[in-house]
Scaffold this active site. Structure first.
Site, mmCIF file in Angstrom:
data_model
loop_
_atom_site.group_PDB
_atom_site.id
_atom_site.type_symbol
_atom_site.label_atom_id
_atom_site.label_comp_id
_atom_site.label_asym_id
_atom_site.label_seq_id
_atom_site.Cartn_x
_atom_site.Cartn_y
_atom_site.Cartn_z
ATOM 1 C CE LYS A 190 -1.805 1.878 3.927
ATOM 2 N NZ LYS A 190 -2.580 1.917 5.182
ATOM 3 C CG ASP A 216 -4.613 -2.741 9.599
ATOM 4 O OD1 ASP A 216 -3.543 -2.673 10.236
ATOM 5 O OD2 ASP A 216 -4.912 -1.924 8.708
ATOM 6 C CB THR A 224 -6.307 0.749 4.635
ATOM 7 O OG1 THR A 224 -5.664 2.003 4.789
ATOM 8 C CG2 THR A 224 -5.300 -0.382 4.657
#
Ligand code: R5P
Length: 310
Positions: A190, A216, A224
């Site tokens: 990312k 996460d 995201t």
């Protein structure tokens, strides 16, 4: 041992108190007309060991100030020992200077909490483990991974699971979950072209026909996760489940998740989202209260906290 709650997440504090068969200290937290916070402890706590529970969640500045004033009030009321329990440690994402002339908020907040009079910190899934070193007092960083692993084992029957880190920084977390599930690891590459915007460059690992479990620490705007899940689907993933400790869920995040291809987003209650997520079918909230309650019990009995994660 006594428990005091701030206003940020009273539901979680009540559950922790229930686990510990304890009552919350009688206190009043009010505001003056101009917004200044005023705290009063309405019972004697002289010589007591106190655990204050407060997340630094939205409104982060008010909740942080409330926490600092609570610590100060306890100190001035002659509490013997103050443990600050911070289920969600906000301001942790600025943990280093990524560009010149910025602040390191995680360090400043650590200094403020210590200076106010904290003797020990308990928190959950710190954004970066190194933040423990910003304190010169003991920090117990608890992990939600065992709770998530139990949920996956109970609810996801696929034999073809792969754990996915939604960015390189999340590799350790996704690997830990993968280890508990006996699953492999993929990593999403990312980039952040601007603050609050995320872009997927690549996916490292083969996700074709697999059940992807993204792990996460924070879901904030949801960018995201939605982008990572789309990238996984584009590369042939069969289905995507997401496990995230702290549901910051700002702006349109809940709507983005609701309208995404994510089969389920599982978060914990380190942040109180009861009003936001109640009626959303693909969002589930697991409680962290028993884990936090058990950690508090062990700290207060001077027994091992790390044994909880063996
Ligand atoms: C970043 O390093 C964090 O671990 C999260 O991935 C990030 O804070 C999520 O933010 P958002 O949901 O706004 O993309």
């Amino acid at each position: 041992m006594k428990l005091l709650t701030g206003n940020s997440n009273k539901n979680l504090s009540k559950k922790i108190a229930k686990y510990l068969k304890s009552k919350l200290v009688n206190s009043s937290i009010k505001k003056f007309a101009d917004g200044e916070i005023y705290i009063e402890i309405n019972e004697n706590i002289r010589g007591n060991t106190i655990f204050i529970i407060q997340s630094i969640s939205s409104p982060a500045n008010d909740n942080l100030m409330e926490l600092l004033l609570c610590i100060d009030a306890l100190k001035r009321s002659s509490a013997k020992n103050i443990t600050v329990v911070i289920p969600y440690f906000g301001y942790a994402r600025q943990d280093r200077k990524v560009v010149p002339r910025t602040s390191i908020s995680a360090k400043l907040v650590s200094n403020l909490i210590t200076k106010a009079g904290a003797d020990r910190i308990v928190t959950v899934d710190l954004h970066a483990g190194q933040i423990q070193g910003f304190f010169d007092i003991p920090v117990d960083n608890l992990f939600s991974t065992p709770i998530f692993a139990r949920h996956v084992k109970k609810n996801i029957k696929s034999k073809n699971i792969i754990c996915v880190a939604p960015d390189v920084g999340g590799t350790e977390r996704a690997r830990a979950l993968g280890k508990m599930l006996d699953a492999g690891l993929a990593i999403v590459d990312k980039r952040r072209p601007a603050p609050g915007k995320s872009q997927v460059m690549n996916v490292i690992g083969n996700v074709k026909d697999k059940t992807c479990i993204i792990a996460d620490d924070i879901i904030d705007s949801g960018g995201t996760i939605v982008n990572a899940s789309k990238a996984l689907k584009d590369r042939g993933a069969k289905e995507v489940f997401v496990y995230i400790t702290h549901g910051v869920l700002s702006g349109e995040a809940v709507k983005k998740i609701k309208n995404s291809s994510i089969k389920k987003l599982v978060i914990t209650d380190t942040i109180d989202n009861s009003g936001k997520t109640n009626k959303i079918n693909n969002i589930e909230v697991l409680s962290i209260a028993n884990l936090m309650g058990e950690a508090i019990k062990r700290i207060s009995n001077s027994t091992s906290v790390s044994d909880l994660f063996k």
